[in-house]
Design a protein around this motif. Structure first.
Motif, PDB file in Angstrom:
ATOM      1  N   LEU A  46       0.820  -1.211   0.000  1.00  0.00           N
ATOM      2  CA  LEU A  46       0.000   0.000   0.000  1.00  0.00           C
ATOM      3  C   LEU A  46       0.854   1.260   0.000  1.00  0.00           C
ATOM      4  O   LEU A  46       0.514   2.238  -0.681  1.00  0.00           O
ATOM      5  N   ARG A  47       1.951   1.274   0.734  1.00  0.00           N
ATOM      6  CA  ARG A  47       2.853   2.438   0.727  1.00  0.00           C
ATOM      7  C   ARG A  47       3.396   2.667  -0.676  1.00  0.00           C
ATOM      8  O   ARG A  47       3.533   3.808  -1.107  1.00  0.00           O
ATOM      9  N   ARG A  48       3.701   1.592  -1.374  1.00  0.00           N
ATOM     10  CA  ARG A  48       4.230   1.707  -2.729  1.00  0.00           C
ATOM     11  C   ARG A  48       3.150   2.145  -3.717  1.00  0.00           C
ATOM     12  O   ARG A  48       3.364   3.035  -4.539  1.00  0.00           O
ATOM     13  N   ASP A  49       1.964   1.518  -3.640  1.00  0.00           N
ATOM     14  CA  ASP A  49       0.926   1.707  -4.651  1.00  0.00           C
ATOM     15  C   ASP A  49      -0.057   2.842  -4.353  1.00  0.00           C
ATOM     16  O   ASP A  49      -0.647   3.393  -5.280  1.00  0.00           O
ATOM     17  N   ARG A  50      -0.235   3.174  -3.068  1.00  0.00           N
ATOM     18  CA  ARG A  50      -1.231   4.186  -2.693  1.00  0.00           C
ATOM     19  C   ARG A  50      -0.700   5.122  -1.612  1.00  0.00           C
ATOM     20  O   ARG A  50      -1.355   5.348  -0.597  1.00  0.00           O
ATOM     21  N   PRO A  51       0.458   5.708  -1.790  1.00  0.00           N
ATOM     22  CA  PRO A  51       1.065   6.508  -0.723  1.00  0.00           C
ATOM     23  C   PRO A  51       0.227   7.694  -0.269  1.00  0.00           C
ATOM     24  O   PRO A  51       0.253   8.061   0.912  1.00  0.00           O
ATOM     25  N   ASP A  52      -0.545   8.279  -1.152  1.00  0.00           N
ATOM     26  CA  ASP A  52      -1.332   9.457  -0.793  1.00  0.00           C
ATOM     27  C   ASP A  52      -2.604   9.116  -0.015  1.00  0.00           C
ATOM     28  O   ASP A  52      -3.272  10.010   0.510  1.00  0.00           O
ATOM     29  N   ASP A  53      -2.946   7.840   0.071  1.00  0.00           N
ATOM     30  CA  ASP A  53      -4.157   7.428   0.769  1.00  0.00           C
ATOM     31  C   ASP A  53      -3.945   7.218   2.271  1.00  0.00           C
ATOM     32  O   ASP A  53      -4.910   7.043   3.012  1.00  0.00           O
ATOM     33  N   PHE A  54      -2.698   7.237   2.725  1.00  0.00           N
ATOM     34  CA  PHE A  54      -2.419   7.034   4.145  1.00  0.00           C
ATOM     35  C   PHE A  54      -2.803   8.265   4.957  1.00  0.00           C
ATOM     36  O   PHE A  54      -2.621   9.392   4.503  1.00  0.00           O
ATOM     37  N   SER A  55      -3.321   8.015   6.174  1.00  0.00           N
ATOM     38  CA  SER A  55      -3.712   9.118   7.046  1.00  0.00           C
ATOM     39  C   SER A  55      -2.514   9.737   7.769  1.00  0.00           C
ATOM     40  O   SER A  55      -2.631  10.839   8.294  1.00  0.00           O
ATOM     41  N   VAL A  56      -1.379   9.036   7.814  1.00  0.00           N
ATOM     42  CA  VAL A  56      -0.162   9.568   8.437  1.00  0.00           C
ATOM     43  C   VAL A  56       1.038   9.269   7.550  1.00  0.00           C
ATOM     44  O   VAL A  56       1.023   8.336   6.749  1.00  0.00           O
ATOM     45  N   ARG A  57       2.077  10.064   7.713  1.00  0.00           N
ATOM     46  CA  ARG A  57       3.308   9.872   6.944  1.00  0.00           C
ATOM     47  C   ARG A  57       4.048   8.639   7.457  1.00  0.00           C
ATOM     48  O   ARG A  57       3.843   8.196   8.589  1.00  0.00           O
ATOM     49  N   PRO A  58       4.962   8.086   6.637  1.00  0.00           N
ATOM     50  CA  PRO A  58       5.688   6.875   7.051  1.00  0.00           C
ATOM     51  C   PRO A  58       6.399   7.028   8.389  1.00  0.00           C
ATOM     52  O   PRO A  58       6.393   6.107   9.209  1.00  0.00           O
ATOM     53  N   GLU A  59       6.993   8.183   8.635  1.00  0.00           N
ATOM     54  CA  GLU A  59       7.743   8.363   9.882  1.00  0.00           C
ATOM     55  C   GLU A  59       6.837   8.469  11.109  1.00  0.00           C
ATOM     56  O   GLU A  59       7.301   8.333  12.233  1.00  0.00           O
ATOM     57  N   GLU A  60       5.537   8.680  10.901  1.00  0.00           N
ATOM     58  CA  GLU A  60       4.599   8.760  12.025  1.00  0.00           C
ATOM     59  C   GLU A  60       3.855   7.444  12.248  1.00  0.00           C
ATOM     60  O   GLU A  60       3.281   7.227  13.303  1.00  0.00           O
ATOM     61  N   TYR A  61       3.851   6.599  11.241  1.00  0.00           N
ATOM     62  CA  TYR A  61       3.089   5.351  11.321  1.00  0.00           C
ATOM     63  C   TYR A  61       3.709   4.424  12.362  1.00  0.00           C
ATOM     64  O   TYR A  61       4.900   4.176  12.358  1.00  0.00           O
ATOM     65  N   GLY A  62       2.888   3.910  13.268  1.00  0.00           N
ATOM     66  CA  GLY A  62       3.374   2.994  14.286  1.00  0.00           C
ATOM     67  C   GLY A  62       3.794   3.662  15.573  1.00  0.00           C
ATOM     68  O   GLY A  62       4.078   2.985  16.549  1.00  0.00           O
ATOM     69  N   ARG A  63       3.820   4.981  15.613  1.00  0.00           N
ATOM     70  CA  ARG A  63       4.177   5.673  16.859  1.00  0.00           C
ATOM     71  C   ARG A  63       3.188   5.324  17.945  1.00  0.00           C
ATOM     72  O   ARG A  63       2.008   5.197  17.703  1.00  0.00           O
ATOM     73  N   GLY A  64       3.704   5.175  19.149  1.00  0.00           N
ATOM     74  CA  GLY A  64       2.854   4.857  20.282  1.00  0.00           C
ATOM     75  C   GLY A  64       2.783   3.375  20.593  1.00  0.00           C
ATOM     76  O   GLY A  64       2.258   2.986  21.610  1.00  0.00           O
ATOM     77  N   PHE A  65       3.320   2.542  19.719  1.00  0.00           N
ATOM     78  CA  PHE A  65       3.364   1.117  19.981  1.00  0.00           C
ATOM     79  C   PHE A  65       4.701   0.817  20.630  1.00  0.00           C
ATOM     80  O   PHE A  65       5.735   1.061  20.057  1.00  0.00           O
ATOM     81  N   VAL A  66       4.653   0.286  21.839  1.00  0.00           N
ATOM     82  CA  VAL A  66       5.873   0.029  22.590  1.00  0.00           C
ATOM     83  C   VAL A  66       5.917  -1.433  22.979  1.00  0.00           C
ATOM     84  O   VAL A  66       4.926  -1.977  23.436  1.00  0.00           O
TER      85      VAL A  66
END
Length: 95
Positions: A46-66
């Motif tokens: 999805l990052r490769r094929d639909r990058p503009d459809d994500f609600s957050v940028r790659p560097e923000e994705y997954g934040r808060g998961f510890v």
């Protein structure tokens, strides 16, 4: 192999990681580790094929998961964070 429901893509795009992994497990009847691997592969597609459809940028994705939860989704089940302070950001190595 069982196709994933469209809701999984929406969940990945909208940063609903746990919901997406849960849907993958229910659909495929697989372990959490297998679901994480499927999630990671679909996330990269999805990052490769639909990058503009994500609600957050790659560097923000997954934040808060510890450590101990879905923190290793980026690479494979083997990359899950194991201790306090381990966090996950897809596409970026720990460190």
């Amino acid at each position: 192999m069982t196709a994933l429901p469209a809701s999984v893509d929406r969940d990945i795009l909208d940063h609903r990681i746990i919901v997406a992994i849960t849907a993958i497990r229910e659909t495929r009847g697989c372990t959490i580790h297998e679901a994480i691997d499927v999630f990671a592969a679909r996330y990269e597609e999805l990052r490769r094929d639909r990058p503009d459809d994500f609600s957050v940028r790659p560097e923000e994705y997954g934040r808060g998961f510890v450590g101990g939860d879905a923190s290793g989704v980026a690479g494979s089940a083997n990359s899950v964070g194991r201790g306090p302070g381990d966090s996950w950001e897809p596409g970026f190595p720990h460190g």
